[in-house]
Enzyme design. Structure first.
Site, PDB file in Angstrom:
ATOM      1  N   GLY A   8     -28.835 -59.853  64.085  1.00  0.00           N
ATOM      2  CA  GLY A   8     -30.116 -59.119  64.226  1.00  0.00           C
ATOM      3  C   GLY A   8     -30.526 -58.464  63.082  1.00  0.00           C
ATOM      4  O   GLY A   8     -30.928 -57.044  63.205  1.00  0.00           O
ATOM      5  N   GLY A  11     -34.278 -56.498  62.758  1.00  0.00           N
ATOM      6  CA  GLY A  11     -34.787 -55.522  63.871  1.00  0.00           C
ATOM      7  C   GLY A  11     -34.557 -54.088  63.177  1.00  0.00           C
ATOM      8  O   GLY A  11     -33.890 -53.915  61.902  1.00  0.00           O
ATOM      9  N   HIS A  12     -35.048 -53.058  63.834  1.00  0.00           N
ATOM     10  CA  HIS A  12     -34.966 -51.758  63.299  1.00  0.00           C
ATOM     11  C   HIS A  12     -33.508 -51.282  62.961  1.00  0.00           C
ATOM     12  O   HIS A  12     -33.408 -50.874  61.736  1.00  0.00           O
ATOM     13  CB  HIS A  12     -35.610 -50.900  64.149  1.00  0.00           C
ATOM     14  N   HIS A 143     -34.038 -38.350  76.894  1.00  0.00           N
ATOM     15  CA  HIS A 143     -34.514 -39.471  76.014  1.00  0.00           C
ATOM     16  C   HIS A 143     -36.104 -39.786  76.118  1.00  0.00           C
ATOM     17  O   HIS A 143     -36.692 -38.939  76.727  1.00  0.00           O
ATOM     18  CB  HIS A 143     -33.948 -40.848  76.466  1.00  0.00           C
ATOM     19  N   LYS A 147     -37.464 -45.232  77.512  1.00  0.00           N
ATOM     20  CA  LYS A 147     -36.281 -45.497  78.037  1.00  0.00           C
ATOM     21  C   LYS A 147     -36.183 -46.077  79.351  1.00  0.00           C
ATOM     22  O   LYS A 147     -36.835 -45.329  80.263  1.00  0.00           O
ATOM     23  CB  LYS A 147     -35.239 -44.650  77.704  1.00  0.00           C
TER      24      LYS A 147
END
Length: 251
Positions: A8, A11-12, A143, A147
């Site tokens: 991954g 991804g970020h 959060h 989320k």
């Protein structure tokens, strides 16, 4: 030097981890896996883990849940330890992780932050002191507004860490809106707040007679989870088969 495959990588979180490793002399990303690649990485990137032919000491996984099955096949075949950071896994996938860990080293935690995992240990000690003295226990987690799950997995893990040292009759209370009764002294209240771009904030309150003790953790960026994942990868290098968590890293 720990040689890692970043599952991954584009991804970020994969990008953040790559940046951290670029400045850490004890770990190097030797290959990446991601279906989307623009060629910016300094290491080779494969579209699928099954195509990766680069030897490594450990895999760091921050990909999509749908990719975990192929990853576990690879881990089992190549006997490469893996740090599983991907969330949203099914019960079947979690069971598979536990099964694979009987043959290969696997590290999985509800939260990769070193701070949160230190708090797990602190809460066990605090609960053993305050619960017998009649202190009420409450958890509030906050959060961002995107989320999906509530309460957070970390909030549940915080509660679980305390419940390990409490009487069996303690239970979790998620909603009091329909209750018209006094608070049960054996409940652990868990409340969720969703708003804005809050990365993650968890507070645990021990409320007693004339005093309140608060233990709080705030994540200001997702980099704290990336740093934890890198620490976990270095820890897992050379470990034998077993299911590890961040508690083992900070032990």
């Amino acid at each position: 030097m720990t040689r890692a495959i970043m599952h991954g990588c584009n991804g970020h979180m994969g990008r953040v981890i790559t940046g951290i490793c670029d400045n850490d002399k004890d770990i190097e990303i030797v290959a990446g896996v991601d279906p989307f690649d623009d060629g910016h990485n300094t290491y080779p990137v494969f579209s699928s883990i099954k195509d990766c032919n680069i030897e490594a000491d450990v895999i760091i996984d921050f990909a999509a849940a749908k990719a975990i099955d192929a990853l576990l096949d690879y881990v089992e075949e190549k006997k490469v330890p893996v740090v599983v950071c991907t969330t949203g896994l099914s019960d079947e996938q979690i069971a598979r992780i536990k099964d694979v860990s009987t043959r290969v080293a696997v590290l999985k935690s509800a939260n990769m932050s070193l701070g949160i995992n230190t708090i797990f240990k602190l809460l066990k000690e605090a609960a053993k002191v305050f619960a017998p003295e009649g202190f009420d226990i409450e958890i509030v987690e906050k959060h961002h507004n995107k989320k999906i799950d509530a309460p957070s997995g970390t909030a549940l893990a915080l509660a679980d860490s305390m419940k390990e040292v409490l009487d069996d009759d303690y239970f979790y209370r998620y909603d009091r809106s329909q209750l018209r009764e006094k608070r049960n002294p054996k409940e652990i209240g868990i409340s969720a707040v969703r708003g804005g771009t809050i990365v993650g904030e968890h507070e645990v309150f021990f409320a007693g007679e004339d005093e309140v003790i608060e233990i709080k953790h705030t994540a200001y960026s997702k980099a704290v989870f990336a740093k934890g994942a890198v620490s976990a990868a270095k820890f897992l290098n050379g470990k034998g088969a077993g299911l590890y968590d961040m508690g083992d890293v900070i032990a």
